[in-house]
Write a protein that holds these residues in place. Structure first.
Motif, PDB file in Angstrom:
ATOM      1  N   LEU A   9       0.835  -1.194   0.000  1.00 44.74           N
ATOM      2  CA  LEU A   9       0.000   0.000   0.000  1.00 44.74           C
ATOM      3  C   LEU A   9       0.873   1.249   0.000  1.00 44.74           C
ATOM      4  N   LEU A  10       0.426   2.256  -0.732  1.00 47.15           N
ATOM      5  CA  LEU A  10       1.047   3.577  -0.662  1.00 47.15           C
ATOM      6  C   LEU A  10       0.144   4.458   0.197  1.00 47.15           C
ATOM      7  N   LEU A  11       0.661   4.891   1.345  1.00 45.68           N
ATOM      8  CA  LEU A  11      -0.060   5.771   2.259  1.00 45.68           C
ATOM      9  C   LEU A  11       0.579   7.151   2.196  1.00 45.68           C
ATOM     10  N   VAL A  12      -0.202   8.155   1.801  1.00 43.45           N
ATOM     11  CA  VAL A  12       0.307   9.525   1.701  1.00 43.45           C
ATOM     12  C   VAL A  12      -0.475  10.382   2.696  1.00 43.45           C
ATOM     13  N   GLU A  13       0.196  10.786   3.762  1.00 43.69           N
ATOM     14  CA  GLU A  13      -0.445  11.494   4.880  1.00 43.69           C
ATOM     15  C   GLU A  13       0.559  12.498   5.452  1.00 43.69           C
ATOM     16  N   ASP A  14       0.169  13.785   5.501  1.00 45.67           N
ATOM     17  CA  ASP A  14       1.137  14.801   5.921  1.00 45.67           C
ATOM     18  C   ASP A  14       1.246  14.949   7.440  1.00 45.67           C
ATOM     19  N   ASP A  15       0.356  14.328   8.198  1.00 48.18           N
ATOM     20  CA  ASP A  15       0.480  14.322   9.658  1.00 48.18           C
ATOM     21  C   ASP A  15       1.360  13.119  10.034  1.00 48.18           C
ATOM     22  N   PRO A  16       2.623  13.356  10.404  1.00 47.85           N
ATOM     23  CA  PRO A  16       3.545  12.224  10.634  1.00 47.85           C
ATOM     24  C   PRO A  16       3.105  11.309  11.762  1.00 47.85           C
ATOM     25  N   ASN A  17       2.495  11.863  12.821  1.00 50.52           N
ATOM     26  CA  ASN A  17       2.055  11.027  13.941  1.00 50.52           C
ATOM     27  C   ASN A  17       0.912  10.106  13.523  1.00 50.52           C
ATOM     28  N   PHE A  18      -0.119  10.701  12.892  1.00 51.40           N
ATOM     29  CA  PHE A  18      -1.243   9.895  12.432  1.00 51.40           C
ATOM     30  C   PHE A  18      -0.787   8.896  11.376  1.00 51.40           C
ATOM     31  N   GLY A  19       0.103   9.352  10.479  1.00 54.14           N
ATOM     32  CA  GLY A  19       0.592   8.466   9.425  1.00 54.14           C
ATOM     33  C   GLY A  19       1.304   7.252   9.980  1.00 54.14           C
ATOM     34  N   MET A  20       2.149   7.447  11.001  1.00 48.90           N
ATOM     35  CA  MET A  20       2.877   6.320  11.582  1.00 48.90           C
ATOM     36  C   MET A  20       1.942   5.377  12.328  1.00 48.90           C
ATOM     37  N   VAL A  21       0.941   5.942  13.032  1.00 48.01           N
ATOM     38  CA  VAL A  21      -0.025   5.095  13.742  1.00 48.01           C
ATOM     39  C   VAL A  21      -0.793   4.232  12.755  1.00 48.01           C
ATOM     40  N   LEU A  22      -1.267   4.845  11.660  1.00 50.04           N
ATOM     41  CA  LEU A  22      -2.029   4.091  10.666  1.00 50.04           C
ATOM     42  C   LEU A  22      -1.134   3.067   9.963  1.00 50.04           C
ATOM     43  N   LYS A  23       0.094   3.451   9.651  1.00 46.40           N
ATOM     44  CA  LYS A  23       1.039   2.519   9.018  1.00 46.40           C
ATOM     45  C   LYS A  23       1.255   1.297   9.914  1.00 46.40           C
ATOM     46  N   ASP A  24       1.501   1.539  11.202  1.00 45.03           N
ATOM     47  CA  ASP A  24       1.713   0.426  12.130  1.00 45.03           C
ATOM     48  C   ASP A  24       0.476  -0.458  12.228  1.00 45.03           C
ATOM     49  N   TYR A  25      -0.703   0.171  12.254  1.00 46.45           N
ATOM     50  CA  TYR A  25      -1.952  -0.595  12.359  1.00 46.45           C
ATOM     51  C   TYR A  25      -2.143  -1.494  11.134  1.00 46.45           C
ATOM     52  N   LEU A  26      -1.916  -0.932   9.951  1.00 47.49           N
ATOM     53  CA  LEU A  26      -2.082  -1.722   8.730  1.00 47.49           C
ATOM     54  C   LEU A  26      -1.049  -2.837   8.653  1.00 47.49           C
TER      55      LEU A  26
END
Length: 245
Positions: A9-26
């Motif tokens: 998956l390519l996840l493009v999210e400019d909020d680094p905290n939210f992006g890392m949380v979602l990346k870890d969850y996925l």
């Protein structure tokens, strides 16, 4: 470009905290996630690597999510795109679907629902590993047979010819078979607009399709209040047209 994985998956999210949380969850649910923090970085990564789907924020620096999605769809029209954004305005949602988004999810959201939607989208839009697989154009709906190419519904030897818009709407309902077809998706894909008049027009077309399908009580188009429509057909199956020889 690297080999395609069905879980990349390519996840493009400019909020680094939210992006890392979602990346870890996925990644906890067996997805391989590449995180980019702006649209331009996301576009460069998309050009470099191969992905099964893209999850995009809308409001991002350098390149916004809508512009990124437009470039992605131009490069690969079959690439599944999910918008995951705080922009909840109806106009923004319609713009997302006009760009070819498979879903538009507003924050805050239920992470389990995102997983379910992602799984359904990947199953529906998975890129074949060999020759390109044609989209289903024939459906068996109870006792009815629907051929989207010829726009014909056949029932016990009787045939009904559909108008182009009737056929488009029934095909879209078939693609969401036994699931909810969001009203805004149908309006944006078929009517190219969502206003009072196009909504009323779609309701008229749904009524016509119900009339055509009334010969089999197992086949129903159910109105899901505030959401859209659901075509229910317990014995339905999709088929591909055999190539002409």
């Amino acid at each position: 470009m690297t080999a395609l994985s069905a879980t990349r998956l390519l996840l493009v999210e400019d909020d680094p905290n939210f992006g890392m949380v979602l990346k870890d969850y996925l990644e906890l649910h067996d997805y391989d996630v590449t995180l980019c923090t702006d649209g331009l970085q996301g576009w460069r990564m998309f050009q470099k690597e191969a992905f099964a789907a893209c999850i995009l924020d809308v409001m991002m620096p350098l390149k916004d999510g809508f512009s990124l999605a437009a470039d992605i769809k131009k490069a690969d029209p079959l690439m599944p795109v999910i918008f995951l954004t705080a922009k909840a305005m109806k106009a923004d949602m319609l713009e997302g679907f006009r760009l070819g988004a498979d879903d538009y999810i507003t924050k805050p959201f239920d992470s389990e629902i995102l997983l379910c939607k992602l799984k359904a989208i990947l199953q529906r839009k998975a890129v074949p590993t060999t020759a390109e697989k044609p989209a289903a154009t024939e459906y068996q709906l109870g006792h009815y047979h629907f051929n989207a190419k010829t726009r014909l519904i056949t029932h016990h030897g009787d045939t009904q010819k559909l108008s182009p818009k009737e056929a488009e709407l029934l095909l879209l309902l078939c693609q969401y078979l036994n699931d909810v077809l969001p009203r805004e998706v149908a309006l944006s894909k078929i009517w190219k607009d969502d206003n009072y008049f196009t909504a009323r027009s779609m309701d008229v077309f749904v009524t016509k399709l119900r009339k055509y399908l009334k010969g089999d009580p197992r086949v129903e188009i159910i109105n899901v209040h505030g959401n859209g429509f659901r075509l229910v057909a317990p014995t339905a199956e999709a088929k591909e047209l055999a190539p002409s020889v």
